[in-house]
Design an enzyme around this catalytic site. Structure first.
Site, mmCIF file in Angstrom:
data_model
loop_
_atom_site.group_PDB
_atom_site.id
_atom_site.type_symbol
_atom_site.label_atom_id
_atom_site.label_comp_id
_atom_site.label_asym_id
_atom_site.label_seq_id
_atom_site.Cartn_x
_atom_site.Cartn_y
_atom_site.Cartn_z
ATOM 1 C CG ASP A 12 -2.826 -3.836 -9.201
ATOM 2 O OD1 ASP A 12 -3.121 -2.836 -8.529
ATOM 3 O OD2 ASP A 12 -3.596 -4.805 -9.321
ATOM 4 C CB SER A 13 -2.628 -5.320 -4.907
ATOM 5 O OG SER A 13 -3.870 -5.268 -5.577
ATOM 6 C CE1 TYR A 44 0.031 -5.009 -2.178
ATOM 7 C CE2 TYR A 44 0.294 -3.064 -3.545
ATOM 8 C CZ TYR A 44 0.762 -4.273 -3.101
ATOM 9 O OH TYR A 44 1.958 -4.746 -3.576
ATOM 10 N N GLY A 45 -5.945 -2.562 -0.496
ATOM 11 C CA GLY A 45 -6.901 -1.513 -0.138
ATOM 12 C C GLY A 45 -7.358 -1.525 1.301
ATOM 13 C CB CYS A 76 -1.676 -0.296 -7.537
ATOM 14 S SG CYS A 76 -2.517 -0.603 -5.975
ATOM 15 C CG ASN A 77 -6.254 4.067 -8.514
ATOM 16 O OD1 ASN A 77 -6.359 5.181 -8.979
ATOM 17 N ND2 ASN A 77 -6.493 2.986 -9.239
ATOM 18 C CD GLU A 154 -6.542 -10.092 -7.285
ATOM 19 O OE1 GLU A 154 -5.911 -11.162 -7.265
ATOM 20 O OE2 GLU A 154 -6.131 -9.077 -7.887
ATOM 21 C CB CYS A 186 -9.819 0.487 -7.537
ATOM 22 S SG CYS A 186 -9.152 -1.183 -7.296
ATOM 23 C CB THR A 187 -5.956 -0.670 -11.738
ATOM 24 O OG1 THR A 187 -5.323 -1.331 -10.628
ATOM 25 C CG2 THR A 187 -5.323 0.688 -11.944
ATOM 26 C CG HIS A 188 -8.468 -5.125 -8.802
ATOM 27 N ND1 HIS A 188 -7.298 -4.540 -8.399
ATOM 28 C CD2 HIS A 188 -8.305 -6.470 -8.643
ATOM 29 C CE1 HIS A 188 -6.449 -5.499 -8.010
ATOM 30 N NE2 HIS A 188 -7.033 -6.674 -8.146
HETATM 31 N N1 DGL Z 1 -5.882 -2.318 -7.884
HETATM 32 C C1 DGL Z 1 -5.546 -1.602 -6.706
HETATM 33 C C2 DGL Z 1 -5.916 -0.143 -6.827
HETATM 34 O O1 DGL Z 1 -5.943 0.399 -7.905
HETATM 35 C C3 DGL Z 1 -5.935 -2.104 -5.353
HETATM 36 C C4 DGL Z 1 -6.519 -3.402 -5.121
HETATM 37 C C5 DGL Z 1 -6.337 -3.953 -3.725
HETATM 38 O O2 DGL Z 1 -7.085 -3.600 -2.809
HETATM 39 O O3 DGL Z 1 -5.421 -4.731 -3.593
HETATM 40 O O4 DGL Z 1 -6.140 0.508 -5.840
#
Ligand code: DGL
Length: 262
Positions: A12-13, A44-45, A76-77, A154, A186-188
């Site tokens: 994941d990111s 990443y988003g 990570c989506n 984060e 989003c996994t966060h």
């Molecule tokens: N956890 C990531 C997801 O599921 C993205 C988080 C990010 O923006 O880095 O999309």
């Protein structure tokens, strides 16, 4: 190396994929796991999908080369939305992403068919969920990007007034649409579940892809299941390993007791 001793690789990111790692450890306690959190390059988003694709390809190839993983979980989506098709050309092991299992459980959870998906700007803009939901069922889908959510997580700030105010603003379209189920795409976001639930209303079912993804992995590995042993769980970060261990163990639990540099 025998499949019995090869680990599952995942990335994941940053901390988000730990929601999936937690579910995997619970569902498949005897499997070895290698987790890579790309905190050195998160988020990443908000990045162009091409850049995220490069990172995803590089990390996946690294997991195969360094650890001889037997299966890759794209936890990570955003990375899945950007790179899933390319990853199949790069790694020669089965790949499970969080998107399909999440969509299946969203549709199963909704009595009315009025559903929502929230995710990063990159994920929502990619259209990956819109396509996956349209292919799975005839439902009324509302999507919203939630820029800022990942940064709160984060920082370990999951229940501040600021994140509540942001959630109310970003999730207003979900309330207006009258959805009954909301996929945390989003996994966060599961780390913000209480805040999100307060904003959309307690009667809206929140769906996280973590458990469904773990079940999907379990189905694939059924034949090589290693019962009666405790899996080894290794964690890597491209950023500061001490802060990853500190915050990561709060999110995942005691299994995250050491973090190595990637
Ligand atoms: N956890 C990531 C997801 O599921 C993205 C988080 C990010 O923006 O880095 O999309």
């Amino acid at each position: 190396m025998s499949d019995l001793v090869r680990p599952i690789g995942m990335f994941d990111s940053g901390f988000g994929g730990l929601t999936v790692a937690r579910a995997l450890i619970d569902v498949l306690p005897s499997e070895d796991l290698v987790y890579m959190g790309d905190t050195g390059r998160y988020p990443y988003g908000s990045k162009p999908l091409e850049e995220v694709r490069e990172y995803a390809v590089e990390i996946s190839a690294g997991l195969v080369e360094r650890f001889d993983i037997k299966l890759l979980v794209v936890a990570c989506n955003t990375a899945a939305a950007a790179a899933l098709d390319d990853l199949a050309d790069v790694v020669d092991v089965p790949i499970v992403s969080v998107i399909e299992p999440g969509v299946q459980s969203l549709i199963g959870a909704s009595p009315s068919g009025r559903v929502g998906v929230i995710g990063t700007v990159g994920t929502i803009r990619s259209g990956a969920y819109q396509d996956a939901v349209a292919a799975a069922a005839d439902v009324d889908l509302t999507c919203a990007a939630c820029p800022g959510f990942v940064e709160f997580v984060e920082r370990g700030e999951t229940d501040s007034d600021q994140v509540s105010v942001l959630a109310e603003r970003l999730l207003a379209p979900m309330v207006e649409a009258g959805i009954d189920s909301l996929l945390l795409g989003c996994t966060h976001y599961p780390f913000l579940a209480r805040t999100i639930s307060d904003a959309v209303g307690r009667d809206v079912t929140l769906v996280s892809s973590a458990d469904e993804t773990a079940f999907a992995v379990g189905r694939l590995l059924e034949a090589s299941a290693k019962r009666g042993r405790v899996g080894r769980h290794r964690f890597f970060s491209s950023g500061d390993v001490d802060s990853f261990r500190e915050l990561g163990s709060r999110f995942l639990g005691p299994e995250l007791d050491a973090v190595d540099p990637w």
